[in-house]
Enzyme design. Structure first.
Site: not given
Length: 615
Positions: A117, A356
């Site tokens: 998720l 990132e």
């Protein structure tokens, strides 16, 4: 579709979600039922998609971020006529295309693998960026999110980035059903809480009753005409909607309904309603045209060049030759040298800032649209995005990752900046390629080679300058290596890569003065590894010594060891690696303290061949 038809379609999607989970004996029907009306309105009235041409450049893009609600997605495919009822009931069975969580490896209409998720919205941002800045096409990106996954930090990296980029082609549909896996979600049905958060990042928000199909339809229309901002449609829904024993009840997550036949009857029985999804408009997607011929930078042997410098110049050259190449940076482009690409191809350079996860997700999204991404940051910081790398592999995505400032060789910055786990984690990714060049010409060649590989490709670069060992016309096939020193009298083989290659050569020179002949192998391809050459060296010399600027677990030493897992005898093997926690020191001091410099290699070599050291 009109109101009655939309209500009927939502009911059918619920029924088919219940039926498919019951047939599998597992799955998430209640999570599917909460979003059925949201999906019905989207499929029937707003999605523009040609299922016969999933690569149509004008297709809208849909991502089911709450991937556990796959019964809903497959039920929608049935309503669209691309999955029949027989296949629907193969859900989760061996060999079925309808996996527990959807992946594009199985079905061509799925953009990216979900189920871990918090990934759908970040990937959706990447696709929306491609639509706005690269494809320059009018398609919309729809992402259906669950409220539980909004606890993931990656969602808010995506939300901020989408707001910053003014992605008005991105619509997040939030299925706020109040219940997570073990109980209520953090904010329950407080739609204002979610609205405040998205609005803080510059989103337009619309709050709606997710079971009022007319209200949902109006919300989608409002999203479609909103300019300059992404839109979040925040929908209040009920888990298990339509079945009295399941609706808004805890403890049913991830379970088929106990009385599925009764639930189907209560919902009105199975249906056969079909939806004619609107066709996309005629669209041309033009990639930037390159020269087609890569003219890589060239260096003379003996020059001192950092491999990160070579990477930057090579990537810029590759971008000139190939118009599909894009670069994504984690706000360290001046250090990684990705800024060389930015200066020459600013229209294909994407600053993702220090996010990132979003950077890798955006690369995955762009790859779905046919672009060739290179996502670049410090090797150490890619650990933060590792779940996105793992899921990119599940998707079968083709992306390039580049980690600079690897190992203790970076020097005084200390361990927080040192990538010492990256080879291990990238080798562990299914189908990955892992490359670690030692000089400038080798780096340039490998940058070009990665453009034509499949799967996840990882290139490790170094901060400090190193001597150019190879000529500019030398070839470096992926899966190969270079034997830098060899004779018929070799007593051992030193296997190195990257910064340890010159250290290995210096150690070989020292040992040669003592009458110990040493073979030296530059194992620039860490995965796949050149097993044949390693086995030949073991047979010829009787023992191997690996030396790496990386932790001993999972890196170069393990890659070499894997070459001997076919049942043949394993040679004598010593592995030099970074086994202590480094501090701050000069690069040469770091290599010596870690026991991976030339002196340490020579000491280990003497012991390995059992030579007496004469004072």
């Amino acid at each position: 579709m009109n109101t009655e038809e939309l209500v009927e379609l939502g009911r059918q999607l619920r029924v088919d979600s219940v039926r498919s989970a019951a047939a599998a004996g597992s799955g998430h029907p209640t999570s599917s039922m909460s979003a059925a009306d949201l999906m019905a309105v989207l499929l029937a009235n707003h999605l523009h998609y040609d299922f016969e041409r999933p690569d149509h450049p004008g297709n809208d893009r849909f991502i089911l971020s709450k991937g556990h609600a796959s019964p809903l997605l497959y039920s929608a495919y049935k309503a669209a006529g691309v999955v029949d009822d027989e296949e629907l009931l193969t859900f989760r069975r061996l060999g079925s295309r309808l996996e527990g969580h959807p992946t594009p490896r199985r079905l061509p209409w799925i953009e990216t693998a979900t189920g871990s998720l918090g990934q759908g919205l970040p990937v959706g941002v990447g696709i929306a960026l491609a639509g706005k800045r690269l494809d320059r096409a009018a398609y919309r990106v729809w992402v259906l999110c669950g409220d539980s996954e909004l606890a993931e930090g990656s969602v808010w990296e995506a939300a901020e980035h989408a707001g910053h980029e003014h992605l008005d082609n991105l619509i997040a549909v939030l299925d706020v059903n109040r219940l997570g896996q073990r109980g209520p979600t953090r904010h329950g049905h407080d739609l204002d809480a979610w609205a405040r958060r998205f609005e803080a990042f510059g989103w337009h928000t619309v709050q709606v009753d997710g079971h009022d199909v007319d209200a949902v339809d109006r919300a989608y229309r409002e999203a479609a005409v909103t300019r300059g901002r992404p839109t979040a449609v925040i929908a209040r829904t009920l888990k298990g909607r339509g079945v009295a024993d399941a609706e808004d009840r805890e403890g049913l997550h991830g379970k088929p309904l106990q009385d599925s036949d009764g639930a189907v009857a209560e919902l009105g029985g199975a249906g056969t309603l079909r939806v004619r999804v609107q066709e996309p408009p005629p669209t041309r997607s033009l990639h930037t045209v390159g020269t087609g011929q890569v003219e890589l930078p060239r260096w003379k042997p003996g020059e001192q060049v950092a491999t990160r410098d070579a990477f930057g110049r090579a990537l810029a050259a590759l971008g000139t030759a190939r118009g599909e190449v894009v670069a994504l940076d984690g706000e360290v482009g001046d250090s990684t040298r990705a800024e060389a690409f930015a200066k020459e191809h600013p229209e294909r350079y994407f600053e993702c800032y220090i996010a990132e996860q979003q950077m890798v997700a955006a690369a995955v999204g762009m790859a779905t649209r046919g672009w060739l991404p290179y996502a670049v940051t410090f090797a150490a910081f890619l650990t933060r995005a590792y779940d996105f790398v793992r899921m990119a592999s599940v998707s079968g995505s083709g992306i390039n990752l580049v980690g600079s400032h690897a190992g203790v060789a970076i020097g005084r910055d200390g361990p927080s900046q040192m990538g010492l786990e990256d080879l291990a984690m990238m080798r562990a990714v299914h189908g990955s390629t892992v490359l670690y060049p030692c000089d400038a010409n080798q780096t340039a060649q490998l940058v070009a080679a990665t453009a034509d590989l499949d799967g996840i490709r990882y290139l490790r670069t170094s901060r400090g300058g190193s001597e150019v060992l190879y000529g500019p016309d030398e070839e470096f096939p992926v899966g190969g290596c270079k034997v830098l020193r060899s004779s018929g009298r070799d007593r051992m083989t030193v296997v190195a890569a990257g910064v340890t290659v010159p250290e290995a050569l210096a150690a070989a020179d020292a040992l040669d003065q003592e009458g110990i002949q040493v073979r030296v192998i530059d194992l620039y391809s860490v995965k796949p590894v050149d097993a044949a050459t390693l086995r030949g060296a073991a047979e010829d010399t009787g023992c191997l010594l690996t030396v790496e600027d990386h932790h001993p677990e999972g890196g170069l030493g393990d890659a070499v060891l894997d070459a001997f897992t076919d049942g043949r005898p394993v040679p004598r093997l010593v592995r030099l690696a970074v086994r202590t926690m480094p501090g701050s020191a000069a690069p040469d001091e770091q290599l010596h303290a870690a026991g991976i410099d030339a002196e340490s290699i020579a000491v280990a070599g003497r012991l390995l061949v059992e030579e007496a050291v004469v004072p």
